[in-house]
Design a protein around this motif. Structure first.
Motif, short mmCIF file in Angstrom:
data_model
loop_
_atom_site.label_atom_id
_atom_site.label_comp_id
_atom_site.label_asym_id
_atom_site.label_seq_id
_atom_site.Cartn_x
_atom_site.Cartn_y
_atom_site.Cartn_z
N TYR A 211 0.85 -1.19 0.00
CA TYR A 211 0.00 0.00 0.00
C TYR A 211 0.89 1.23 0.00
O TYR A 211 1.69 1.43 0.92
CB TYR A 211 -0.93 0.01 1.22
CG TYR A 211 -1.98 1.09 1.12
CD1 TYR A 211 -3.26 0.78 0.70
CD2 TYR A 211 -1.68 2.41 1.41
CE1 TYR A 211 -4.22 1.78 0.57
CE2 TYR A 211 -2.62 3.41 1.28
CZ TYR A 211 -3.90 3.09 0.85
OH TYR A 211 -4.83 4.07 0.71
N ASP A 218 -5.04 7.21 4.52
CA ASP A 218 -4.37 5.97 4.11
C ASP A 218 -4.01 5.10 5.31
O ASP A 218 -3.50 3.98 5.13
CB ASP A 218 -3.10 6.31 3.32
CG ASP A 218 -3.40 6.99 2.00
OD1 ASP A 218 -4.29 6.50 1.28
OD2 ASP A 218 -2.77 8.02 1.69
N SER A 222 -4.43 0.61 5.94
CA SER A 222 -3.20 -0.03 6.41
C SER A 222 -3.44 -0.95 7.59
O SER A 222 -2.67 -1.89 7.84
CB SER A 222 -2.15 1.03 6.78
OG SER A 222 -1.82 1.83 5.66
N LEU A 225 -3.74 -4.62 6.57
CA LEU A 225 -2.57 -5.32 6.04
C LEU A 225 -2.05 -6.33 7.06
O LEU A 225 -2.12 -6.11 8.27
CB LEU A 225 -1.45 -4.32 5.70
CG LEU A 225 -1.77 -3.29 4.63
CD1 LEU A 225 -0.63 -2.28 4.51
CD2 LEU A 225 -2.02 -3.95 3.28
N ASP A 229 2.68 -8.16 4.47
CA ASP A 229 2.40 -7.02 3.61
C ASP A 229 3.28 -5.83 4.00
O ASP A 229 3.94 -5.85 5.04
CB ASP A 229 0.92 -6.63 3.71
CG ASP A 229 -0.01 -7.79 3.37
OD1 ASP A 229 0.37 -8.62 2.53
OD2 ASP A 229 -1.10 -7.86 3.96
N THR A 230 3.25 -4.79 3.15
CA THR A 230 4.07 -3.61 3.41
C THR A 230 3.28 -2.34 3.15
O THR A 230 2.63 -2.20 2.12
CB THR A 230 5.33 -3.59 2.51
OG1 THR A 230 6.09 -4.78 2.74
CG2 THR A 230 6.20 -2.38 2.81
N ALA A 231 3.34 -1.42 4.11
CA ALA A 231 2.81 -0.07 3.92
C ALA A 231 3.98 0.85 3.58
O ALA A 231 4.99 0.86 4.28
CB ALA A 231 2.12 0.40 5.19
N PRO A 233 4.55 4.58 3.47
CA PRO A 233 4.11 5.96 3.70
C PRO A 233 5.14 6.95 3.15
O PRO A 233 6.34 6.77 3.33
CB PRO A 233 4.04 6.05 5.22
CG PRO A 233 5.11 5.12 5.69
CD PRO A 233 5.17 4.00 4.67
N LEU A 243 1.71 6.67 11.41
CA LEU A 243 2.26 5.32 11.58
C LEU A 243 3.33 5.30 12.66
O LEU A 243 3.43 4.34 13.44
CB LEU A 243 2.84 4.82 10.25
CG LEU A 243 1.83 4.32 9.22
CD1 LEU A 243 2.51 4.09 7.87
CD2 LEU A 243 1.18 3.02 9.69
N PHE A 250 -0.26 -1.68 13.97
CA PHE A 250 -0.12 -2.18 12.61
C PHE A 250 0.73 -3.45 12.55
O PHE A 250 1.77 -3.55 13.19
CB PHE A 250 0.51 -1.09 11.73
CG PHE A 250 -0.31 0.17 11.70
CD1 PHE A 250 -1.39 0.29 10.85
CD2 PHE A 250 -0.04 1.22 12.58
CE1 PHE A 250 -2.17 1.43 10.85
CE2 PHE A 250 -0.82 2.35 12.59
CZ PHE A 250 -1.89 2.45 11.72
N VAL A 254 6.61 -1.47 7.55
CA VAL A 254 6.48 -0.06 7.21
C VAL A 254 7.79 0.42 6.60
O VAL A 254 8.84 0.34 7.24
CB VAL A 254 6.12 0.79 8.43
CG1 VAL A 254 6.06 2.28 8.06
CG2 VAL A 254 4.77 0.35 9.02
#
Length: 274
Positions: A211, A218, A222, A225, A229-231, A233, A243, A250, A254
């Motif tokens: 994402y 946003d 997140s 996820l 998975d990966t955020a 930002p 974040l 989360f 990240v």
């Protein structure tokens, strides 16, 4: 930028049992279906400014009157932009003028390089836009940049020109998330898309989701996820700051970014691991 209030923790996304997943992986992924989903915000993520701010440059004096700028109410930005576009129509701003301004918005540094890379790996990556901008701005910009065809789906607020030449904006949907603007919850969109695609692929989920965003809205998607998975930002933008301040909420990795080239570097490592 709207303030963000965290919604309740999300329920886990549905996952097929192991035997079903193994069977379906052979039935689908070996047929070159895409294994990774990449979701993009638009404003200040794909493009390097807010399209809603940029379009004001199409006005004769390139600014909104104070009464209109001051009419914004928290959580009701879509409603505010409806008024802005109506005012622009009243001032005689044409579709051609709006199109020209939108097409001139610069991409965020390295984003076209990132899209070029994802296109070169299109057998693995499925691309989607999830944005609180509007369909006219997004499609106009993507078409002009020559990258519209890379995106399987665009989720955003409907917008089109009416018979009088005015750009009319509508809300995307209604939802019950208390932390998001009333016209759009990106987590609802994200989860419904994942569920629908999983059914289309015979029960197989994406192996990983990425994402890429910048804004306070946003954060909510997140939360959905998972640990694989990966955020991404955008560094020092609201998503990144939130974040950092609420990291314990989360599960995803990240990876802050300044340029799309940094995102490419991370994605290349994922490809190498297969």
């Amino acid at each position: 930028m709207n303030a963000w209030n965290p919604p309740p923790p999300a329920d886990p996304l549905p996952t097929p049992n192991a035997s079903q997943q193994f069977h379906n992986m052979h039935a689908h992924w070996l047929d070159s279906d895409r294994r990774f989903l990449v979701l993009f915000d638009f404003d200040e993520t794909i493009i390097n400014e807010s399209s809603d701010d940029a379009v004001v440059r199409a006005l004769p004096n390139q600014r909104l009157p104070d009464w209109l700028r001051n009419s914004f109410r928290e959580g009701r930005y879509n409603e505010h932009m409806q008024k802005v576009l109506a005012y622009m129509g009243e001032q005689g701003v044409t579709e051609a003028s709006i199109q020209a301004v939108v097409e001139e918005i610069p991409p965020t540094p390295g984003l076209l390089y990132l899209l070029e890379y994802l296109h070169s790996q299109q057998q693995d990556f499925e691309l989607v836009v999830v944005s609180d901008a509007n369909m006219y701005f997004i499609e106009t910009w993507l078409e002009h940049a020559g990258v519209r065809h890379l995106f399987r789906k665009i989720f955003t607020n409907p917008a089109s020109f009416d018979g009088s030449g005015r750009l009319v904006l509508l809300p995307f949907h209604s939802h019950s998330c208390s932390g998001c603007p009333e016209n759009m919850c990106k987590q609802v969109i994200f989860r419904e898309y994942l569920s629908g695609r999983q059914k289309e692929l015979g029960g197989v989920p994406f192996q990983r989701v990425f994402y890429i965003g910048d804004g306070a809205n946003d954060i909510c998607p997140s939360l959905a996820l998972g640990p694989r998975d990966t955020a991404f930002p955008r560094r020092d933008f609201p998503m990144h700051r939130l974040l950092q301040s609420q990291a314990g909420k989360f599960k995803a990795n990240v990876v802050p970014w300044v340029s799309g080239e940094e995102i490419v570097g991370c994605l290349k490592k994922v490809i190498e691991q297969r």
